[in-house]
Structures are given as structure tokens and as C-alpha cells.
Design an enzyme around this catalytic site. Structure first.
Site, PDB file in Angstrom:
ATOM      1  N   CYS A  22       0.918  -1.315   0.134  1.00  0.00           N
ATOM      2  CA  CYS A  22       0.061  -0.160  -0.014  1.00  0.00           C
ATOM      3  C   CYS A  22       0.886   1.384  -0.113  1.00  0.00           C
ATOM      4  O   CYS A  22       2.190   1.246   0.376  1.00  0.00           O
ATOM      5  CB  CYS A  22      -0.749  -0.056   1.105  1.00  0.00           C
ATOM      6  SG  CYS A  22      -1.825  -1.522   1.523  1.00  0.00           S
ATOM      7  N   TRP A 108      -3.984  -1.709  -1.191  1.00  0.00           N
ATOM      8  CA  TRP A 108      -3.992  -2.984  -2.206  1.00  0.00           C
ATOM      9  C   TRP A 108      -4.275  -3.954  -1.317  1.00  0.00           C
ATOM     10  O   TRP A 108      -3.754  -4.558  -0.355  1.00  0.00           O
ATOM     11  CB  TRP A 108      -2.586  -3.342  -2.737  1.00  0.00           C
ATOM     12  CG  TRP A 108      -2.552  -4.449  -3.789  1.00  0.00           C
ATOM     13  CD1 TRP A 108      -2.745  -4.140  -5.225  1.00  0.00           C
ATOM     14  CD2 TRP A 108      -2.373  -5.799  -3.485  1.00  0.00           C
ATOM     15  NE1 TRP A 108      -2.644  -5.504  -5.685  1.00  0.00           N
ATOM     16  CE2 TRP A 108      -2.204  -6.381  -4.884  1.00  0.00           C
ATOM     17  CE3 TRP A 108      -1.716  -6.673  -2.469  1.00  0.00           C
ATOM     18  CZ2 TRP A 108      -2.268  -7.945  -5.008  1.00  0.00           C
ATOM     19  CZ3 TRP A 108      -1.953  -7.900  -2.784  1.00  0.00           C
ATOM     20  CH2 TRP A 108      -1.813  -8.670  -4.111  1.00  0.00           C
ATOM     21  N   ASN A 134       1.328  -0.179   6.021  1.00  0.00           N
ATOM     22  CA  ASN A 134       1.682  -1.111   4.916  1.00  0.00           C
ATOM     23  C   ASN A 134       2.467  -2.343   5.546  1.00  0.00           C
ATOM     24  O   ASN A 134       3.447  -2.381   6.106  1.00  0.00           O
ATOM     25  CB  ASN A 134       2.656  -0.404   4.054  1.00  0.00           C
ATOM     26  CG  ASN A 134       3.300  -1.167   2.709  1.00  0.00           C
ATOM     27  OD1 ASN A 134       2.764  -2.269   2.386  1.00  0.00           O
ATOM     28  ND2 ASN A 134       4.404  -0.820   2.544  1.00  0.00           N
ATOM     29  N   GLY A 135       1.964  -3.590   5.057  1.00  0.00           N
ATOM     30  CA  GLY A 135       2.620  -4.777   5.595  1.00  0.00           C
ATOM     31  C   GLY A 135       1.436  -5.700   6.116  1.00  0.00           C
ATOM     32  O   GLY A 135       0.295  -5.628   5.708  1.00  0.00           O
ATOM     33  N   GLU A 517       9.859 -12.119 -22.532  1.00  0.00           N
ATOM     34  CA  GLU A 517       9.254 -10.721 -22.322  1.00  0.00           C
ATOM     35  C   GLU A 517       8.233 -10.164 -22.692  1.00  0.00           C
ATOM     36  O   GLU A 517       7.221  -9.480 -22.298  1.00  0.00           O
ATOM     37  CB  GLU A 517      10.658  -9.758 -22.000  1.00  0.00           C
ATOM     38  CG  GLU A 517      10.423  -8.378 -21.849  1.00  0.00           C
ATOM     39  CD  GLU A 517       9.974  -8.071 -20.328  1.00  0.00           C
ATOM     40  OE1 GLU A 517      10.063  -8.990 -19.443  1.00  0.00           O
ATOM     41  OE2 GLU A 517       9.602  -6.959 -19.928  1.00  0.00           O
ATOM     42  N   LYS A 521       4.533  -9.107 -21.411  1.00  0.00           N
ATOM     43  CA  LYS A 521       4.027  -7.687 -21.420  1.00  0.00           C
ATOM     44  C   LYS A 521       2.596  -7.952 -22.046  1.00  0.00           C
ATOM     45  O   LYS A 521       1.637  -7.058 -21.525  1.00  0.00           O
ATOM     46  CB  LYS A 521       4.812  -6.873 -22.477  1.00  0.00           C
ATOM     47  CG  LYS A 521       6.225  -6.469 -22.058  1.00  0.00           C
ATOM     48  CD  LYS A 521       5.859  -5.166 -21.058  1.00  0.00           C
ATOM     49  CE  LYS A 521       7.213  -5.171 -20.035  1.00  0.00           C
ATOM     50  NZ  LYS A 521       7.083  -6.016 -19.035  1.00  0.00           N
ATOM     51  N   GLU A 524       0.247  -9.262 -19.363  1.00  0.00           N
ATOM     52  CA  GLU A 524      -0.105  -8.228 -18.159  1.00  0.00           C
ATOM     53  C   GLU A 524      -0.833  -7.173 -18.397  1.00  0.00           C
ATOM     54  O   GLU A 524      -1.707  -6.554 -17.605  1.00  0.00           O
ATOM     55  CB  GLU A 524       1.078  -7.846 -17.191  1.00  0.00           C
ATOM     56  CG  GLU A 524       2.202  -7.016 -17.950  1.00  0.00           C
ATOM     57  CD  GLU A 524       3.260  -6.592 -17.039  1.00  0.00           C
ATOM     58  OE1 GLU A 524       3.020  -6.557 -15.598  1.00  0.00           O
ATOM     59  OE2 GLU A 524       4.348  -6.381 -17.426  1.00  0.00           O
ATOM     60  N   HIS A 540       8.262 -30.563 -29.512  1.00  0.00           N
ATOM     61  CA  HIS A 540       8.322 -31.398 -28.266  1.00  0.00           C
ATOM     62  C   HIS A 540       6.733 -31.441 -27.222  1.00  0.00           C
ATOM     63  O   HIS A 540       6.796 -31.922 -26.266  1.00  0.00           O
ATOM     64  CB  HIS A 540       9.582 -31.161 -27.273  1.00  0.00           C
ATOM     65  CG  HIS A 540      10.827 -31.454 -27.899  1.00  0.00           C
ATOM     66  ND1 HIS A 540      11.237 -32.739 -28.298  1.00  0.00           N
ATOM     67  CD2 HIS A 540      11.661 -30.638 -28.148  1.00  0.00           C
ATOM     68  CE1 HIS A 540      12.291 -32.411 -28.791  1.00  0.00           C
ATOM     69  NE2 HIS A 540      12.823 -31.152 -28.902  1.00  0.00           N
TER      70      HIS A 540
HETATM   71  O1  M6R Z   1      10.598  -4.721  -8.971  1.00  0.00           O
HETATM   72  P1  M6R Z   1      11.234  -5.704  -9.415  1.00  0.00           P
HETATM   73  O2  M6R Z   1      11.978  -5.793 -10.574  1.00  0.00           O
HETATM   74  O3  M6R Z   1      11.775  -6.837  -8.395  1.00  0.00           O
HETATM   75  O4  M6R Z   1       9.736  -6.610  -9.959  1.00  0.00           O
HETATM   76  C1  M6R Z   1       9.577  -7.826 -10.549  1.00  0.00           C
HETATM   77  C2  M6R Z   1       8.367  -8.105 -11.121  1.00  0.00           C
HETATM   78  O5  M6R Z   1       7.404  -7.902 -10.352  1.00  0.00           O
HETATM   79  C3  M6R Z   1       8.159  -7.246 -12.353  1.00  0.00           C
HETATM   80  O6  M6R Z   1       9.304  -7.142 -13.269  1.00  0.00           O
HETATM   81  C4  M6R Z   1       6.779  -7.536 -12.910  1.00  0.00           C
HETATM   82  O7  M6R Z   1       6.804  -8.544 -13.715  1.00  0.00           O
HETATM   83  C5  M6R Z   1       6.666  -6.426 -14.022  1.00  0.00           C
HETATM   84  N1  M6R Z   1       4.995  -6.001 -13.951  1.00  0.00           N
HETATM   85  C6  M6R Z   1       6.586  -6.671 -15.405  1.00  0.00           C
HETATM   86  O8  M6R Z   1       6.338  -5.689 -16.356  1.00  0.00           O
END
Ligand code: M6R
Length: 644
Positions: A22, A108, A134-135, A517, A521, A524, A540
């Protein structure tokens, strides 16, 4: 490089436990604390947007007429993604005349549904103590049972509310807010960043933390606190990282920090490089497109002064003696998401250039697998935020097992930097969009610089070979500039794919991480099922999924594996798939095999990953926008993933 070292506590972290992400903001001494808090929340919203809430502290006289909550004025909203605008209607209304102190929170949701009743701030029974958090309070059930038995009435389903009631008991007995927090904090188990306000001390805020970060700051007239530096940058550069277990009392213009025993401590001053403009959209439609466009600058800044075209590398900032680095015999990279993919690209360079064995591990798996850390192992954590809980705890575990540790991150003085033996900073500037773009490419380039640095320390390549590779690395920002210039063209192409349902991304060698990657992208941002796969592995099993409805994106730049990759492309074409080829400009052979082409200027395959990934960022961006998705705040995600 001097850094505060946080001792490894060795506390256990139960699988499945949560560390919410958060946003917290607080100010005292402000003429318009509501405006300050709302502006701060808007900057912190990327950390979570399920609900938001504010508390202002009225002085006693001004409390009259405030409904329900006595001298604390509280408003909350739980309209997902719209809570902060909903709170804006109170701005400028002077509903709490004379208030100079406020706290705010953007949530969150974890414990308790994302409802208004569970939104922070939470209050005690009397409505005179407010808390944002937060936590996770791991022992909240036990504490709640004790409090209820003592007559307290808890109104929310959160783990947070117990803190307000614990503090209430102390304040009612005559303690100041600082003393009350000091007495209560040892009862709380878990990870937390907490900020409290009390109606009895209208110009005081108290903040404390355990693992979850909190930043405190001041100006001559303000006391400030936030979970994230970006919320305070516009107001001050006098910022301090609150240490684990420390408690800060903030008054207008004054910060006083004590440990749990009450002994005064000097907080660690933060080095702040970013300007506030860097955290604004500056005319772009959204942060993601801004950050895609910023990549040439981010990459230039990241390698500035660290690598030269003659092959010399300078990484003294790392803070690890060259003799120690030269002696390592193995590298284990730990990371999540896009940072993991950057690690895969880095591995190619570490193996080929530094001639070191290198494995890349998903951080959330690494720490529970009883990993073998032999003497001479360097564990390299990659994390844009420096806060990702999986990577953070994997890093701690590696350190506990005796590894030499380095963190590669974009956030100065972030949690992991205080844990690792050495730090490498990407200099991408703040990345606000949830999808990592400029930080991902900056990670790749910095890993390549690091691999060359190791190669020269280990003498694993000749001086000429190093110089040749360095010249390629140094040229990458300009190549990335060339592809960024084609943003509109790639976006237009993406619009043709707006309604795809299932996409394979295929690559070989260095192209494999790029394929992963690209798939991440698209998933997400566009909410499209997408799978990144090594092209040679399709036959395979997964090739049985290929038919006329399939879309296959191939990373098909010219390189040593081109012929083999093209054979794999033929295989999917023969089964009717639509082929989208990411290929060099003027490569008629690949273009002839593809239905749709994303052209990139040729870049030597050894350093091509950071260039190739850009059109795939735009592809995901374009599909997501065409579908009407919010690219900066994709559903179910948050920028800083502090959930196990
Ligand atoms: O802050 P970080 O690089 O540790 O985050 C890792 C992943 O959560 C982050 O790369 C996530 O996959 C992104 N949303 C990708 O675009």
C-alpha cells in the site's frame, strides 16, 4: 560506497503470507494538509488502488461539529481506481479549519475485502487515534482476541485495526503518542510500516517500521512521512530512511528518531537524484508510453562513465573489492518477472564473456529449494524496485548461506540495497507504469557492462575482444533510440492484432528471453493468453496447439541461429498460424515468411536484446490500448509486488 547495513534477522517467512504494497503519506505543519495528502496519494496510487482514505487532525475547538470521529476527521472511498478522485471533492472545502496534520493511505487489499469499511486509516474505539499501515500484522488475530476481551470494539476485517486499539489503551493511560507506539510495537509480529496520528497531539505524527519501508523528511515548517520517496520529492530533498525497529516522531520542521528502547538514533540521510518532473507524464498519454520513449536516455545514463568504447569499465561504486570479484567461480541470478528475463539475457553475457557458470533462478522458488551456495558464489539479485518480497527474502537466504551478494536495482537506498554486499544502480529514473519498460532495458545493458567488467577482471577475453564488445554495448542506446522512433508504426501494427486470444512468442538463443518478455508484457497489459517458448522446443509438445487461429510472434533478428529459427517458423506456418516476425530491416527472407512484420535496424546479436524488446513493449501497449485497458494500472497488479 557507504551504506547502512541491516542485520540479517533470520526471521521465518511463512509460505503464503502476505506483505501488502500500500501507499502511505503523512504531513504535519501544513496549511492545507488535505491537499498535500491527496497529491501524495495520487503519486503513490501505483502501489495499490483498491481504496483510499484520509484523516485530518482538528484542534479541539475545531473538532466541534465533526460527526462521529471526534477530533479526527476521516473520509474513505473504495471505488477501485477512482477512490482518490472521490476524495478530491472534499479538497478546498475547509471542512476542518485549522487542521495542520493529515495522513493518507492507498490500499492493495489483502486482509479484508476492498470495501470502505476496510479502507485505511483505521481508528480506535474513541476515534482519537488513527493508523495507516503497509505490511502485515501476523499475530493480529491473537491481538484482536485480547483487545475484544478487554472491551474494545473492532469494526473492520483488517489486520491493521488492532494497532489503533493497542495504542488507544496506552494513550488513555496518559502516554504520549510516541510513548504509546514505543510500548505497543514490541507486541506486533510481522512486517509493517505504520503511521499514527492522535487527536490529543494535533501537530504530531509517529511512524515506525519493520521491513516495510518508510521515508521521513522535513522542511523548516513541515514534518513528512511516506512509504515511497516519490511522494515527498516535490516538497523536500531532506529525506531519511527510517531503520528497522526505529520510531520517528514528526512535528512541524522537526524529526526525532528513537529505537524501541527510547534511545535517540541518527536516521540515514537519503541521496536523492531524481527530480519531481521525472515522475510526471509530461504530455504523454500515459506513463508507459512516456517510459518507452525515455529508454534511450535511461540507457545512456545507466552506462555513463561505467564503460568506454576502448573496453575499460569502471564499477568502483559496487563497493566490492576487485580481488574478491575476480575470485568468484559461479553466479546465481535471482529475480522475478521482467527482472528475471533481464537476468536470462545477462546470463548469456556472463557465460560467454566472463566465462563463469551462471544460473538464473525465479526468486520465489530459490529460497525454498535448499539452494547450494558454494564458496565463490556470487548471488546477483535483480529488482527494479529493490523491494520485491520474493527477491528480498531470496537475497537474505543467499546471504545467510554465505554468498557474496549484489543487488542491481533502480531505486536508490531501497530495501535490498541495505541487505546486499554490493549495489549496481540502473539510472532509468522513476518508473511509474506497472509494466517494466525502461528499467528492464536498463537492467539488460547494465548486466552486459557487469559481464564485461568481470571478463576484464578475470582476463577471460583479450583486450581487443573486450574493446569490440564494449563498442557494441556503448552503441545500444542509439539503436534503442532508432526503434523508439518507430513507436507509432509498431502501435499501428499492434492494432491489427487487437482481438487475438492466444499468442506464442518464440525465440532462440538471446531471442528466447526477449520472447518471454514479449509474452509477459502482452499478458499483463492486454490480458491475452501469451506464452514465451524456446522455438526449438515447440516440436516437443506445444506445436499441437498450433492451427489457423494461432498467432506466433517470432524473434527473428539475423544471428547465428537464424537458419534453425526459420525452420521452426516454417513448421508453424505449415500448420496455418499467423506469423508476426520481429526481424531486421531489409531481411526479405524472414519478411517473406511472415504475415506481419515488425522491423528493427540490425544490431549485433550479442547486444540485440535491449533493442528487440522495445517493439514488443509497443506491441503489448498497442493491443492493450486498442482493447481499452489501463496500461499504467493493469488489473490485479501493482508496481511493487510485495506479496509472496
Ligand atoms: O521490482 P522488481 O523488478 O523486483 O519486480 C519484479 C516483477 O514484479 C516485475 O518485473 C513485473 O513482472 C512487471 N510488472 C513486469 O512488467
Amino acid at each position: 560506497m557507504p551504506r547502512a547495513q541491516v542485520p540479517v534477522t533470520g526471521r521465518s517467512w511463512a509460505p503464503g503470507s502476505l506483505w501488502p504494497m500500500c501507499g502511505i503519506i503523512g504531513v504535519t505543519g501544513s496549511d492545507d494538509p488535505l491537499r498535500f495528502v491527496l497529491d501524495g496519494l495520487a503519486l503513490l496510487e501505483y502501489r495499490g488502488y483498491d481504496s483510499a482514505g484520509v484523516v485530518l487532525v482538528a484542534t479541539a475547538g475545531e473538532a466541534e461539529g465533526l460527526s462521529g470521529t471526534g477530533a479526527l476527521w476521516r473520509r474513505r472511498s473504495a471505488v477501485r481506481g477512482e477512490s482518490i478522485p472521490a476524495l478530491e471533492r472534499f479538497a478546498g472545502t475547509d471542512l476542518v479549519p485549522g487542521a495542520r496534520t493529515g495522513i493518507g493511505h492507498t490500499r492493495w487489499a489483502t486482509h479484508g475485502a476492498p470495501t470502505e469499511g476496510n479502507a485505511h486509516p483505521h481508528l480506535d474505539c474513541t476515534g482519537r487515534v488513527a493508523v495507516v499501515h503497509n505490511g502485515i500484522i501476523e499475530n493480529h488475530r491473537h491481538l484482536a482476541a485480547k483487545l475484544v476481551a478487554a472491551g474494545h470494539v473492532l469494526r473492520s476485517e483488517t489486520d491493521t485495526e488492532v494497532v489503533a486499539h493497542l495504542v488507544e489503551a496506552e494513550v488513555t493511560a496518559g502516554a504520549s503518542l510516541l510513548e504509546a507506539v514505543q510500548r505497543c510495537v514490541s507486541e506486533i509480529r510481522g512486517d509493517f510500516g505504520l503511521v499514527l496520528a492522535s487527536a490529543d497531539e494535533p501537530e504530531v505524527l509517529v511512524a515506525t517500521r519493520q521491513t516495510s519501508p518508510l521515508i521521513v523528511g522535513r522542511t523548516s515548517s513541515l514534518g513528512l512521512v511516506a512509504s515511497d520517496i516519490s511522494a515527498l520529492l516535490e516538497t523536500t530533498r531532506e529525506l531519511y530512511a527510517l531503520g528497522d525497529g526505529e520510531i520517528a516522531e514528526l512535528r512541524p520542521g522537526v524529526i526525532r528518531v528513537v529505537d524501541r528502547a527510547g534511545t535517540r538514533v541518527e536516521p540515514t540521510r537519503l541521496r536523492v537524484g531524481w527530480g519531481v518532473r521525472a515522475a510526471q507524464r509530461e504530455g504523454f498519454e500515459d506513463f508507459m508510453s512516456k517510459e518507452i520513449h525515455e529508454q534511450p536516455r535511461a540507457l545512456t545514463d545507466t552506462i555513463l562513465g561505467r564503460i568506454h568504447a576502448d573496453g575499460t569499465t569502471e564499477l568502483e561504486e559496487l563497493g566490492i573489492k576487485e580481488i574478491e570479484l575476480a575470485a568468484i567461480s559461479r553466479v546465481i541470478v535471482i529475480a522475478c518477472g521482467s527482472s528475471y528475463h533481464a537476468g536470462l539475457t545477462g546470463r548469456v553475457a556472463i557465460e560467454a564473456w566472463a566465462k563463469l557458470a551462471c544460473t538464473v533462478e525465479i526468486a520465489s522458488e530459490f529460497r525454498y529449494r535448499n539452494p547450494i551456495i558454494e564458496p565463490g558464489t556470487l548471488v546477483l539479485a535483480i529488482s527494479q524496485s529493490g523491494e520485491t518480497v520474493d527477491t528480498f527474502h531470496a537475497l537474505r537466504e543467499a546471504k545467510r548461506r554465505g554468498a557474496l551478494t549484489v543487488v542491481l536495482t533502480n531505486v536508490v537506498d531501497s530495501l535490498m540495497t541495505r541487505e546486499a554486499d554490493g549495489v549496481l544502480y540502473t539510472r532509468a529514473g522513476p518508473e511509474i507504469g506497472v509494466a517494466s519498460t525502461k528499467c528492464h532495458t536498463a537492467q539488460i545493458l547494465l548486466l552486459q557492462v557487469f559481464a564485461l567488467h568481470l571478463a576484464s577482471l578475470r582476463r577471460s577475453l583479450s583486450t581487443d575482444e573486450i574493446a569490440e564488445l564494449a563498442a557494441l554495448v556503448v552503441a545500444v542506446p542509439a539503436r534503442v533510440g532508432d526503434v523508439v522512433a518507430r513507436f507509432d508504426e509498431y502501435r499501428h501494427t499492434a492494432e491489427q492484432l487487437a482481438f487475438v486470444d492466444d499468442v506464442f512468442f518464440l525465440g532462440r538463443g538471446g531471442g528466447y528471453a526477449v520472447a518471454l518478455e514479449g509474452a509477459l508484457k502482452l499478458k499483463e497489459l492486454a490480458y491475452v493468453r501469451a506464452e514465451g517458448y524456446p522455438a526449438g522446443e515447440m516440436k516437443h509438445g506445444p506445436i499441437s496447439l498450433i492451427d489457423r487461429d494461432a498467432v506466433v510472434v517470432v524473434v527473428a533478428n539475423r544471428g547465428s541461429l537464424s537458419a534453425k529459427l526459420l525452420a521452426n517458423v516454417e513448421e508453424v506456418r505449415a500448420r496455418g498460424a499467423t506469423v508476426v516476425a520481429l526481424c531486421d530491416t531489409d531481411d526479405p527472407e524472414v519478411a517473406g515468411l511472415a504475415d506481419i512484420v515488425l522491423e528493427v535496424p540490425h544490431t549485433d546479436e550479442t547486444v540485440a536484446a535491449a533493442v528487440l524488446v522495445v517493439p514488443l513493449q509497443v506491441l503489448a501497449y498497442g493491443v492493450a490500448r486498442a482493447r481499452g485497458n489501463d496500461v499504467d494500472r493493469p488489473r490485479n497488479l501493482a508496481k511493487v509486488v510485495t506479496v509472496e
